[in-house]
Scaffold this motif. Structure first.
Motif, PDB file in Angstrom:
ATOM      1  N   CYS A 185       0.827  -1.206   0.000  1.00  0.00           N
ATOM      2  CA  CYS A 185       0.000   0.000   0.000  1.00  0.00           C
ATOM      3  C   CYS A 185       0.863   1.258   0.000  1.00  0.00           C
ATOM      4  O   CYS A 185       2.090   1.204   0.148  1.00  0.00           O
ATOM      5  N   GLU A 186       0.197   2.394  -0.144  1.00  0.00           N
ATOM      6  CA  GLU A 186       0.877   3.687  -0.141  1.00  0.00           C
ATOM      7  C   GLU A 186       1.281   4.088   1.278  1.00  0.00           C
ATOM      8  O   GLU A 186       0.718   3.589   2.259  1.00  0.00           O
ATOM      9  N   ILE A 187       2.251   5.016   1.369  1.00  0.00           N
ATOM     10  CA  ILE A 187       2.729   5.527   2.652  1.00  0.00           C
ATOM     11  C   ILE A 187       2.449   7.023   2.745  1.00  0.00           C
ATOM     12  O   ILE A 187       2.682   7.772   1.798  1.00  0.00           O
ATOM     13  N   GLU A 188       1.948   7.429   3.913  1.00  0.00           N
ATOM     14  CA  GLU A 188       1.757   8.847   4.229  1.00  0.00           C
ATOM     15  C   GLU A 188       2.522   9.153   5.504  1.00  0.00           C
ATOM     16  O   GLU A 188       2.488   8.366   6.460  1.00  0.00           O
ATOM     17  N   THR A 189       3.237  10.274   5.532  1.00  0.00           N
ATOM     18  CA  THR A 189       3.969  10.672   6.731  1.00  0.00           C
ATOM     19  C   THR A 189       3.622  12.108   7.100  1.00  0.00           C
ATOM     20  O   THR A 189       3.341  12.941   6.236  1.00  0.00           O
ATOM     21  N   PHE A 190       3.663  12.391   8.395  1.00  0.00           N
ATOM     22  CA  PHE A 190       3.539  13.768   8.864  1.00  0.00           C
ATOM     23  C   PHE A 190       4.814  14.532   8.507  1.00  0.00           C
ATOM     24  O   PHE A 190       5.923  13.992   8.612  1.00  0.00           O
ATOM     25  N   ILE A 191       4.649  15.789   8.091  1.00  0.00           N
ATOM     26  CA  ILE A 191       5.820  16.599   7.777  1.00  0.00           C
ATOM     27  C   ILE A 191       5.858  17.914   8.543  1.00  0.00           C
ATOM     28  O   ILE A 191       6.894  18.575   8.591  1.00  0.00           O
ATOM     29  N   PHE A 192       4.738  18.310   9.165  1.00  0.00           N
ATOM     30  CA  PHE A 192       4.719  19.616   9.822  1.00  0.00           C
ATOM     31  C   PHE A 192       3.630  19.642  10.894  1.00  0.00           C
ATOM     32  O   PHE A 192       2.539  19.121  10.688  1.00  0.00           O
ATOM     33  N   GLY A 193       3.954  20.243  12.036  1.00  0.00           N
ATOM     34  CA  GLY A 193       2.982  20.407  13.111  1.00  0.00           C
ATOM     35  C   GLY A 193       3.454  19.810  14.413  1.00  0.00           C
ATOM     36  O   GLY A 193       4.641  19.853  14.745  1.00  0.00           O
ATOM     37  N   ASN A 194       2.536  19.239  15.140  1.00  0.00           N
ATOM     38  CA  ASN A 194       2.842  18.667  16.444  1.00  0.00           C
ATOM     39  C   ASN A 194       3.828  17.508  16.328  1.00  0.00           C
ATOM     40  O   ASN A 194       3.648  16.610  15.513  1.00  0.00           O
ATOM     41  N   HIS A 195       4.860  17.537  17.171  1.00  0.00           N
ATOM     42  CA  HIS A 195       5.830  16.442  17.193  1.00  0.00           C
ATOM     43  C   HIS A 195       5.437  15.484  18.311  1.00  0.00           C
ATOM     44  O   HIS A 195       6.034  15.446  19.376  1.00  0.00           O
ATOM     45  N   GLY A 196       4.374  14.719  18.095  1.00  0.00           N
ATOM     46  CA  GLY A 196       3.843  13.841  19.131  1.00  0.00           C
ATOM     47  C   GLY A 196       4.577  12.517  19.170  1.00  0.00           C
ATOM     48  O   GLY A 196       4.595  11.786  18.182  1.00  0.00           O
ATOM     49  N   LEU A 197       5.167  12.201  20.323  1.00  0.00           N
ATOM     50  CA  LEU A 197       5.917  10.956  20.445  1.00  0.00           C
ATOM     51  C   LEU A 197       5.204   9.908  21.294  1.00  0.00           C
ATOM     52  O   LEU A 197       5.696   8.797  21.443  1.00  0.00           O
ATOM     53  N   MET A 198       4.052  10.271  21.872  1.00  0.00           N
ATOM     54  CA  MET A 198       3.287   9.251  22.570  1.00  0.00           C
ATOM     55  C   MET A 198       2.771   8.243  21.535  1.00  0.00           C
ATOM     56  O   MET A 198       2.567   8.582  20.373  1.00  0.00           O
ATOM     57  N   VAL A 199       2.574   7.005  21.940  1.00  0.00           N
ATOM     58  CA  VAL A 199       2.095   5.985  21.002  1.00  0.00           C
ATOM     59  C   VAL A 199       0.633   6.282  20.675  1.00  0.00           C
ATOM     60  O   VAL A 199      -0.243   6.143  21.532  1.00  0.00           O
ATOM     61  N   GLU A 200       0.381   6.710  19.446  1.00  0.00           N
ATOM     62  CA  GLU A 200      -0.970   7.083  19.055  1.00  0.00           C
ATOM     63  C   GLU A 200      -1.924   5.910  19.228  1.00  0.00           C
ATOM     64  O   GLU A 200      -1.601   4.772  18.924  1.00  0.00           O
ATOM     65  N   GLY A 201      -3.128   6.238  19.683  1.00  0.00           N
ATOM     66  CA  GLY A 201      -4.129   5.209  19.899  1.00  0.00           C
ATOM     67  C   GLY A 201      -3.990   4.471  21.217  1.00  0.00           C
ATOM     68  O   GLY A 201      -4.812   3.620  21.546  1.00  0.00           O
TER      69      GLY A 201
END
Length: 332
Positions: free
Chosen positions: A161-177
């Motif tokens: 599948c395709e890949i999407e990455t964050f490039i700008f904004g909040n630098h959240g390092l907590m494990v999402e979800g």
């Protein structure tokens, strides 16, 4: 599809129109309920507003991605199913999902609409990503912000599948979800109610010396000097005093901003299909400035020109910005 699609935040109908006009390839948004992870007062869309937004975006060649990226509590899945039914009826281009039950429902009921796996699913290995692709037909995964470019490149080789990455904004390092900090203090869940630090539990208190304390559910999360700008109280970005650090320190993570503008060529080379800008709680002027700057940068890079990224420095959330794990050149 081509690489470097620009995915932009739309917290309100006005912000959506702004992002579309500024050059977004796609916008992401949510309904005014617990089905999306930015469930705050004054944000998001009614069904009628989303219908108008889809018409506006599609007339200008922009896709609309509907975030259903929270986890239904037991016995309450009907809200998420109804949101999916409404989104499909209104013609959204893709659903951004985290919960497997929600993914299964959409895959069975609306197989013609794309499924994107939210960062809230915390899928960071090829094995996990392939599972979602094989069982639910996921077409794109939004990767967590903890991966290096070499890791992204290797994952790209191993997934269908395709890949999407964050490039700008909040630098959240907590494990999402997986974060339960807000739930611990307020009883509302980031993952199931879509609320991190609900506004009803936020209070700012002016202290006798002129400083400002930001509080969540009666607990002090940070304290700012008279000349400091008081930030919104989120537990993971708070400063806390301890016997060994009486002056206060960031116990979890410092509130710095992610800015990968300098790494865009490397991310494209690694096989990233889409760049995501964080900020559904941001103003129209913020959305306009960031989207325009990244639109120009991406277009310059794809045309072989050097990108001008100076304007992005002034738009970051805090005093500092980072490229995070992305700038790490080696495997960890």
């Amino acid at each position: 599809m081509s690489l470097a699609e620009l995915i932009c935040p739309a917290g309100t109908p006005a912000a959506l129109r702004t992002a579309v006009d500024a050059g977004a390839d796609a916008v992401y948004c949510g309904f005014q309920d617990a089905t999306n992870a930015r469930n705050f007062p004054g944000l998001n869309f009614t069904p009628d507003e989303l219908a108008e937004a889809v018409t506006y975006a599609h007339a200008r060649g922009t896709k609309v991605l509907l975030a259903l990226n929270t986890y239904p509590p037991a016995g309450k899945v009907d809200l998420w199913r109804h949101a999916a039914d409404t989104g499909a009826r209104l013609g959204v281009d893709a659903f951004i999902v985290a919960d497997m039950g929600v993914a299964d429902y959409i895959a069975r009921m609306y197989p013609g609409i794309r499924l994107h796996l939210s960062v809230q699913a915390a899928a960071s290995s090829p094995e996990a990503i392939r599972y979602y692709c094989e069982n639910f037909g996921v077409k794109r995964v939004v990767l967590p912000r903890i991966l290096t470019i070499p890791e992204i490149r290797q994952i790209r080789r191993e997934i269908p599948c395709e890949i999407e990455t964050f490039i700008f904004g909040n630098h959240g390092l907590m494990v999402e979800g997986r974060c339960s900090l807000t739930n611990y203090l307020t009883g509302q869940s980031t993952n199931m109610d879509g609320v991190c630090s609900p506004a009803s539990d936020v209070e700012y208190v002016r202290d006798a010396d002129g400083s400002m304390s930001s509080q969540l559910a009666g607990f002090t999360i940070d304290r700012f000097g008279p000349e400091e700008k008081a930030g919104y109280p989120t537990i993971c970005k708070g400063r806390y005093a301890a016997p060994h650090r009486p002056e206060g320190y960031y116990a979890f993570e410092e509130p710095i901003s992610l800015n990968l503008s300098r790494l865009l060529p490397e991310l494209i080379e690694a096989g990233v299909h889409a760049f995501k800008i964080e900020g559904r709680q941001r103003s129209k002027s913020y959305v306009r400035g960031v989207v325009r700057a990244f639109r120009a940068a991406v277009d310059d890079i794809k045309a072989g020109r050097e990108a001008n990224i100076a304007d992005l420095i002034a738009l970051t959330e805090g005093q500092k910005q980072t490229q995070g794990a992305f700038e790490t050149k080696k495997w960890r």
